[in-house]
Design an enzyme around this catalytic site. Structure first.
Site, PDB file in Angstrom:
ATOM      1  N   GLY A 268       0.790  -1.233   0.000  1.00  0.00           N
ATOM      2  CA  GLY A 268       0.000   0.000   0.000  1.00  0.00           C
ATOM      3  C   GLY A 268       0.822   1.282   0.000  1.00  0.00           C
ATOM      4  CB  SER A 269      -0.409   4.747   0.488  1.00  0.00           C
ATOM      5  OG  SER A 269       0.145   6.007   0.750  1.00  0.00           O
ATOM      6  CB  THR A 270       4.975   6.025   0.781  1.00  0.00           C
ATOM      7  OG1 THR A 270       4.309   7.161   0.231  1.00  0.00           O
ATOM      8  CG2 THR A 270       5.603   5.230  -0.321  1.00  0.00           C
TER       9      THR A 270
ATOM     10  N   GLY B 217       1.646   5.020   4.881  1.00  0.00           N
ATOM     11  CA  GLY B 217       1.563   4.024   5.947  1.00  0.00           C
ATOM     12  C   GLY B 217       2.631   4.176   7.023  1.00  0.00           C
TER      13      GLY B 217
END
Lengths: 397, 129
Positions: free
Chosen positions: B61-63, B65
């Site tokens: 998923g997205s950075t 995070g």
């Protein structure tokens, strides 16, 4: 990992808390990816700026880093959630705007230039061929690697900030020659035109790369492309394919630097592009929002919008998203007055992806395939891709 | 049983294991206020990871995070330590900025939910008691 005495001092905390934390991030990443050493970077582009994504915790982290952190190299910022001069007119709530300004202030305290744009290469953060940089913002990463021939991995917010505060990045991935050659040949057998056309092509190739499990395409069959078309293509192929680097025969600077991929050529035909375009138009779409400038509009694009809008009135919310310095040029050239007299709005520092506009609109027409993806995912909009002319026509209809 | 992996972030933590075969996206997949996994269809959906030794193959998923992990640490909802098969940049950076002990290169099949364990991030080892 081999560190220089200066790098070791930073890791040991002799250059302060923020430099120590930064060097911990960079050495850990270097060890994970088997980097032998660090490399000096010329510039940094930081993502993770919108308060909508950072929240209070992200802001707290930035504030801690800002206690003693100072940038070592030229560093610019990605778009924020607001236009700092015009957020009220864009319907953004005051509490959000205040929090967003706290985020920008924390970055400014570290010496970061708070331009808030995804097109740093239009506003003075421009590396030259072969230079090492540490950029976040996937579209700008792809543009810097592919169109300029500079060298960067796809950084996240904290790792880019760590490079800004140390001037270093671990030398692995796209910093090395051995990882920059094309992995798959893609031949385009169709005419591709305009920012929207190149956006559709970026999605078509990006989707294909995911299926093929390849990263770096070697693309042939494109006779010419403008800077704006390449900008749109980079944003799209990075969004749909996760691509950080492509080569385009006759267009990008490294296309003949490495051996060509030896496997079979994948072909893209007119019907592939039509299928991808069809996927970028939602059923039951009711357009009440028009947005141009994903990635941020160039002065060329703004001039074109002004010439299309001259003497007309828009009947729908119409945003032109761009970097503030480009907006200033548009002001001086008289384009802004034409656009604003027509009732369209500039949204500098921000864009339709990171502004907190969920629930404000139902359907959006854009000339960007990337904006279609995030408009759907983040702001729950129905979307349609069209040419710039179609966008302006829809706005004035 | 002592397993040797690779150190990602230093520190020693002791606790109860919570194990999943699914990847974890902290941005959107975990609620930083409650410490519960909220990703629909995830093996751990609805379960709290707060104070546990969180064992999973790899991040996704997205950075953004990384910042979610930091937010959990500040909210006292973070896991006590993280054990991965293969670390990714989001989890690595998240552990560093949040100062959560972390080890990777561990076969997650060796560990069962509910087992008591000690993670030594400084040595890169995991001990299952």
């Amino acid at each position: 990992m081999k560190l220089t005495p200066e790098e070791q001092d930073m890791l040991d905390g002799k250059h302060g808390k923020a430099a120590k934390k930064s060097m911990e991030i960079l050495t850990t990443l270097g060890e994970i990816f088997d980097a032998e050493c660090m490399v000096d970077v010329y510039s940094v582009q930081i993502a993770g700026v919108s308060y909508a994504n950072l929240g209070e915790a992200g802001l707290e982290f930035l504030s801690e880093m800002a206690e003693d952190g100072k940038v070592k190299v030229l560093t610019t910022l990605n778009p924020a959630g607001i236009d700092r001069e015009n957020w009220q007119a864009l319907g953004i709530n005051e509490e959000f705007a205040k929090n967003q300004i706290r985020v920008i202030d924390a970055f400014a305290k570290m010496g970061i230039i708070t331009t808030c744009s995804c097109t740093p290469y239009f506003i003075g953060n421009v590396p030259h061929f072969g230079q090492h940089i540490a950029w976040a913002e996937s579209s700008a990463v792809c543009y810097a690697n592919s169109v300029i021939g500079a060298r960067t991995n796809r950084e996240g917010g904290p790792s880019a900030l760590a490079s800004a505060l140390t001037g270093k990045t671990p030398k692995y991935g796209y910093h090395l020659d051995e990882n920059r050659h094309g992995q798959v040949s893609i031949k385009v057998n169709a005419q591709v035109k305009g920012t929207n056309g190149f956006g559709v092509l970026g999605k078509t190739i990006g989707d294909k790369l995911i299926k093929l499990r390849k990263n770096t395409p070697f693309i042939t069959g494109i006779p010419s492309a403008t800077v704006e078309e390449l900008k749109s293509f980079c944003a799209s192929i990075a969004t749909y394919g996760g691509t950080a680097l492509f080569h385009m025969e006759g267009i990008t600077p490294e296309f003949d630097r490495y051996p060509k991929p030896s496997d079979n050529v994948s072909e893209i035909n007119q019907e592939d592009l039509e299928k991808a375009r069809f996927e970028l138009v939602d059923d039951g779409l009711e357009v009440d929002f028009v947005s141009i400038g994903c990635p941020h509009a160039s002065i060329n694009e703004i001039e074109k919008i002004a010439s299309l809008l001259k003497g007309k009135k828009v009947k729908k919310e119409f945003w032109i998203t761009t970097a503030r310095p480009i907006k200033r040029i548009a002001d001086e050239a008289g384009y802004s007055k034409i656009i604003e007299d027509a009732g369209a709005k500039f949204a500098a520092d921000t864009c339709c992806v990171v502004a907190p506009i969920k629930g404000h609109f139902k359907g959006m027409i854009v000339d960007s395939a990337k904006a279609c993806y995030y408009g759907r995912a983040t702001n729950k909009l129905k979307v349609k891709i069209g040419t710039v002319e179609e966008c302006v026509e829809e706005a004035t209809k | 049983m002592k397993l040797k992996g690779r150190k990602i972030y230093k520190g020693i933590a002791e606790g109860e294991a919570i194990v999943t075969k699914d990847g974890i996206s902290f941005y959107g997949g975990v609620d930083p206020d409650t410490g519960k996994v909220v990703e629909v269809g995830h093996e751990l959906e609805g379960q709290s990871i707060t104070g546990k030794i969180l064992v999973f193959p790899t991040g996704k998923g997205s950075t953004v995070g990384s910042y979610t992990l930091y937010r959990m640490k500040k909210n006292n909802t973070a896991p006590a330590a993280i054990v991965n098969e293969q670390i990714d940049t989001i989890i690595a950076v998240g552990c560093i900025i949040s100062e959560i002990p972390c080890v990777d290169k561990i076969d997650v099949n060796e560990i069962k939910t509910g087992q008591k364990m000690v993670v030594n991030g400084s040595e890169g080892t995991v001990e299952v008691k």
